[in-house]
Design a protein around this motif. Structure first.
Motif, PDB file in Angstrom:
ATOM      1  N   ARG A 159       0.867  -1.172   0.000  1.00 55.19           N
ATOM      2  CA  ARG A 159       0.000   0.000   0.000  1.00 55.19           C
ATOM      3  C   ARG A 159       0.906   1.225   0.000  1.00 55.19           C
ATOM      4  O   ARG A 159       1.438   1.621   1.040  1.00 55.19           O
ATOM      5  CB  ARG A 159      -0.879  -0.026   1.258  1.00 55.19           C
ATOM      6  N   PHE A 160       1.108   1.842  -1.171  1.00 56.95           N
ATOM      7  CA  PHE A 160       2.080   2.940  -1.252  1.00 56.95           C
ATOM      8  C   PHE A 160       1.645   4.146  -0.439  1.00 56.95           C
ATOM      9  O   PHE A 160       2.477   4.908   0.058  1.00 56.95           O
ATOM     10  CB  PHE A 160       2.409   3.294  -2.705  1.00 56.95           C
ATOM     11  N   ASP A 161       0.310   4.322  -0.260  1.00 56.94           N
ATOM     12  CA  ASP A 161      -0.160   5.451   0.548  1.00 56.94           C
ATOM     13  C   ASP A 161       0.265   5.295   2.007  1.00 56.94           C
ATOM     14  O   ASP A 161       0.720   6.245   2.636  1.00 56.94           O
ATOM     15  CB  ASP A 161      -1.686   5.586   0.444  1.00 56.94           C
ATOM     16  N   GLU A 165       2.863   7.563   4.163  1.00 57.04           N
ATOM     17  CA  GLU A 165       2.361   8.254   5.350  1.00 57.04           C
ATOM     18  C   GLU A 165       3.099   7.855   6.631  1.00 57.04           C
ATOM     19  O   GLU A 165       3.470   8.714   7.433  1.00 57.04           O
ATOM     20  CB  GLU A 165       0.856   7.940   5.505  1.00 57.04           C
ATOM     21  N   HIS A 166       3.344   6.578   6.803  1.00 56.94           N
ATOM     22  CA  HIS A 166       3.891   6.119   8.084  1.00 56.94           C
ATOM     23  C   HIS A 166       5.393   5.855   8.069  1.00 56.94           C
ATOM     24  O   HIS A 166       6.011   5.764   9.122  1.00 56.94           O
ATOM     25  CB  HIS A 166       3.160   4.853   8.533  1.00 56.94           C
ATOM     26  N   HIS A 203       3.258  -1.617  11.720  1.00 58.35           N
ATOM     27  CA  HIS A 203       2.619  -2.391  12.787  1.00 58.35           C
ATOM     28  C   HIS A 203       2.143  -1.453  13.892  1.00 58.35           C
ATOM     29  O   HIS A 203       1.017  -1.569  14.398  1.00 58.35           O
ATOM     30  CB  HIS A 203       3.626  -3.409  13.337  1.00 58.35           C
ATOM     31  N   LYS A 204       3.004  -0.514  14.212  1.00 55.29           N
ATOM     32  CA  LYS A 204       2.678   0.467  15.252  1.00 55.29           C
ATOM     33  C   LYS A 204       1.483   1.329  14.823  1.00 55.29           C
ATOM     34  O   LYS A 204       0.627   1.689  15.643  1.00 55.29           O
ATOM     35  CB  LYS A 204       3.908   1.365  15.480  1.00 55.29           C
ATOM     36  N   ALA A 205       1.426   1.602  13.515  1.00 57.51           N
ATOM     37  CA  ALA A 205       0.338   2.453  13.006  1.00 57.51           C
ATOM     38  C   ALA A 205      -0.977   1.684  12.849  1.00 57.51           C
ATOM     39  O   ALA A 205      -2.002   2.266  12.495  1.00 57.51           O
ATOM     40  CB  ALA A 205       0.753   3.028  11.650  1.00 57.51           C
ATOM     41  N   SER A 284      -0.750  -3.614   5.168  1.00 58.13           N
ATOM     42  CA  SER A 284      -0.015  -2.622   4.377  1.00 58.13           C
ATOM     43  C   SER A 284       0.817  -3.266   3.284  1.00 58.13           C
ATOM     44  O   SER A 284       1.233  -2.576   2.348  1.00 58.13           O
ATOM     45  CB  SER A 284       0.900  -1.809   5.284  1.00 58.13           C
ATOM     46  N   GLY A 285       1.063  -4.556   3.380  1.00 65.75           N
ATOM     47  CA  GLY A 285       1.887  -5.182   2.353  1.00 65.75           C
ATOM     48  C   GLY A 285       1.912  -6.685   2.458  1.00 65.75           C
ATOM     49  O   GLY A 285       1.786  -7.243   3.551  1.00 65.75           O
TER      50      GLY A 285
END
Lengths: 450, 341
Positions: A159-161, A165-166, A203-205, A284-285
């Motif tokens: 997820r490139f967004d 962002e994170h 992971h934190k996000a 996210s991936g």
């Protein structure tokens, strides 16, 4: 099992047209005999992809007056492998059969040599993938022809967004949809260390990466690629067990940290588990072919719009991506071998491959790097160019867990998922690294019996 | 059979050794009466062909009726069984006879011993709980008024009637590692999620649970039939002697059901040991090979890894285990049968 009957045998025209074909084309020598050719093919998961193969075979059948009959056999529950095993035991069945992963090696004694066809293809399209060669060239003889249908690599699908962002990483800029614009300084930054750091941040996000750690091919392939990047050798070409090494220890130490930031259910995922993870929007991936992106495009378009396929991270020994090719084999008990070879050659032409790749929305991957310039990978969207870096580009090399050991040995290692069981023992079972390596040594010793 | 005809009832009982001979002559008479043209044509019994005599023998008719079944068993059970024994003694390429090489190889592997242990845990615990649940529910249903019994019997048989592959898939969705319906309920109630399939021990529990769910109705129906065959007079006599419900169960019901319990357990043990669908669909033997049973491990080695002889050897390991269990259980059944007789 679906089926489609193509052209009918034109009995009266057979002799004349067949003889003409025999004179004009190198691989049509036996086609003049016409008759029937039956194929047992992998049933494609992309709707409509089977029709592209139907069309290619029909064209060839009409031209050569051969009645081509295709049975599509699902790989669900290994039905295709069961069919191949049954045909091998019975010594009868289809003329041509599709074989996944290690099946060429398994049925090598009953498969017709195809050196002449492969030689022709190499002459036309240049070098073939080393993984395909490892799996289908047995003791110097090609027993199968790599096909694009169902063949895949499993690069990062992110997820490139969320990365932007994170983690502050721009994956689209790092791996643009044009290989000539690859900047080595940027791609070199994409390492396993950076991957771990970003996985921890994600992971934190609340958006962990999802890397399967079961005993199915998605798990075995990405761990195999990582092992290669760290220089891990399980068994070498001469049957020496090499798993007890510093490289193995480093890879396992790394994986201990990486698995800590994965969801705990990854140990039970099958090959669809990671797909569902990214499609759900929670992840996210993952590391997968574009099938998950294609399903997201249908079921969760907002997620699909933010997915980007790109190269695997680089390790101390290079950048590797897991490859899982498929092959076509011609049974030695086939009654129409010459026509079979001719059809295989026709199906492997770039024009045919282009149709297959387009029909599969870029999922099918040929084993010739010279074919990676097909338009489909440039044009598929959204976002435009999402699957451009699906075929290995730049410094990315393909890998197969089990290599470089003898393919008989490699097949046992792969199918028993020795690499992922090692990682699961360490990270889920909390066993010590030395104990895990000791266990692996004993299991590998068992595979040498093959 | 003509044994029920009025004329035959008048015949003196034959001596033990003459039994079949006499019945044969009765059959001959009956055949003649069914085919009047035979007598009119002057065909005498002595002129009948040997074939027709042979066909009229009771054992011959029985054999002919059984022939289709024998043919099916020969083709689909006996031949594959012997073929798998032959296969298990070949090398991987099936080109060379290696005797017991595959068996000795398996015995030297840690993973194989883990499979043996898991198969035993899976089968024994599943059969125990199936028997227990079957016994309890059979009692509950037996004590229901006759009107409601049929409805409950029908409903409780549903798990056993649904094709196992389909119900296993349904259970897999309920246990789904990421989107488990059970976990959704648990978290909704404020509890932690349970790693049904991702933790090896929970995964073992889950596959056993599904097997119990599927197999308990079989025990229920068998035990219900056994309960109904216990003579009511025994309970009445026990009640007169002042026995309570527990004493009636221990001293009347259980002894009367022992044979059916033994046979049901044996049958279920065989089927559970050979189970494939549940484990293959729900865990495929994972995580860490810790839910593999003989059948799934044989599939992994034989089909996925392409070593059919080794896969055959793995599946054959079930045979001696089940044969020993069968000998002990059936010996007990025979012994009790003699005691009752």
């Amino acid at each position: 099992m679906g089926s489609s009957r193509l052209s009918r045998r034109a009995v009266l025209k057979t002799a004349a047209l067949g003889s003409a074909a025999a004179i004009t084309a190198p691989y049509v020598s036996g086609v003049h005999a016409a008759g029937t050719l039956t194929l047992g093919c992998w049933d494609h998961w992309v709707p409509g992809a089977n029709k592209a193969l139907d069309k290619i075979c029909k064209e060839w059948g009409d031209k050569n007056n051969v009645d081509v009959h295709i049975d599509y056999i699902t790989s669900q529950g290994e039905k295709d492998k069961l069919t191949a095993a049954a045909e091998a035991q019975a010594g009868t069945g289809h003329d041509i059969m599709s074989h996944r992963d290690w099946n060429i090696q398994i049925h090598q004694r009953l498969l017709e040599p195809l050196d002449d066809v492969v030689a022709q293809l190499i002459k036309q399209y240049g070098p073939i993938s080393p993984v395909a060669e490892y799996l289908a060239k047995i003791k110097g003889t090609w027993r199968g022809i790599p096909t694009a249908i169902g063949s895949q690599v499993k690069p990062c699908q992110s997820r490139f967004d969320l990365y932007k962002e994170h983690c502050g990483i721009d994956l689209v800029d790092m791996f643009p949809a044009d290989e000539s614009k690859y900047d080595k300084a940027k791609t070199d930054q994409w390492t396993w260390d950076v991957y771990l750091d970003s996985a921890q941040k994600l992971h934190k996000a609340g958006y962990p990466v999802g890397l399967p750690m079961g005993q199915t091919s998605d798990a075995v392939d990405w761990v195999g690629a990582l092992f290669n990047s760290f220089g891990v050798v399980m068994i070498d070409e001469k049957d020496n067990i090499k798993v007890n090494s510093d490289e193995t220890r480093k890879a396992l130490e790394y994986l201990k940290k990486l698995m800590a930031v994965n969801p705990p259910e990854v140990y039970a995922w099958d090959d669809a588990g990671n797909n569902r993870w990214i499609i759900s929007g929670k992840g996210s991936g993952i590391m997968n072919p574009p099938s998950s992106w294609a399903v997201a495009k249908r079921d969760n378009p907002k997620v699909a719009e933010n997915i980007w396929l790109h190269a695997m991270p680089r390790g101390p020994k290079g950048r590797y991506v897991g490859q899982l090719p498929q092959f076509y084999g011609l049974w030695s008990f086939s009654k129409n071998k010459s026509a079979g070879k001719d059809l295989l050659l026709h199906m492997s032409q770039k024009e045919s491959i282009a149709q297959l790749v387009a029909a599969s929305i870029g999922y099918d991957l040929p084993s010739f790097k010279s074919m990676y310039d097909l338009d489909t990978w440039k044009t598929v969207e959204p976002p435009k160019g999402v699957v451009y870096s699906y075929p290995p580009r730049g410094d990315e090399l393909t890998s197969m867990f089990g290599a470089p050991a003898r393919s008989e040995v490699g097949a046992q290692m792969y199918n028993q998922a020795i690499n992922t069981v090692m990682v699961a023992k360490l990270t889920q079972g909390n066993e010590k690294i030395d104990d895990v390596i000791k266990w692996a040594e004993k299991e590998l010793e068992g595979t040498l019996r093959a | 059979m003509p044994a029920s005809s009025a004329g035959i009832r008048d015949v003196e009982p034959p001596a033990r050794g003459d039994r079949y001979k006499v019945e044969d002559s009765r059959m001959a008479d009956t055949v003649q009466s069914w085919v009047p043209g035979l007598q009119q044509a002057g065909v005498r019994p002595s002129a009948r062909s040997g074939l027709s005599k042979f066909l009229r023998q009771r054992s011959t008719i029985a054999f002919l009726f059984c022939l289709p079944l024998i043919a099916i068993i020969t083709c689909l059970v006996i031949y594959p069984a012997f073929y798998s024994i032959y296969l298990s003694m070949l090398n991987k390429a099936q080109t060379r006879f290696i005797g017991l090489g595959n068996f000795s190889y398996l015995l030297s592997r840690d993973v194989f011993w883990m499979v043996v242990q898991q198969s035993a845990i899976f089968a024994l615990s599943a059969v125990f709980f199936k028997a227990l649940i079957g016994l309890i529910t059979a009692h509950l249903i037996n004590n229901l008024p006759a009107k409601g019994q049929r409805k409950w019997r029908g409903m409780l048989l549903v798990p056993w009637v649904i094709p196992l592959a389909l119900s296993s898939l349904g259970w897999w969705w309920l246990f789904d590692p990421t989107h488990s319906a059970f976990n959704w309920i648990l978290t909704g109630l404020g509890f932690d999620e349970v790693p049904w399939l991702s933790n090896p021990y929970w995964a073992r529990f889950s596959v056993i649970l599904v097997n119990v769910w599927y197999g308990a109705p079989f025990f229920l129906i068998m035990y219900l039939a056994a309960l109904k065959s216990v003579p009511e007079q025994l309970y009445e006599a026990a009640a007169i002697d002042g026995a309570n419900a527990w004493q009636k169960f221990i001293h009347i019901t259980l002894p009367m059901m022992r044979n059916i319990i033994a046979i049901t357990v044996l049958f279920s043990l065989i089927v559970t040991f050979a189970n494939f669908d549940i484990v293959q669909i729900m865990t495929a033997g994972g995580p860490r090979n810790m839910t593999h049973v003989f059948a799934t491990y044989a599939f992994l080695l034989g089909i996925r890894s392409g070593d059919l002889p080794l896969g055959a050897a793995t599946s054959l390991f079930m045979f001696p285990i089940l044969a020993i269990a069968a000998v002990f259980i059936l010996r007990g059944v025979r012994k009790r049968g003699r005691e009752i007789g």
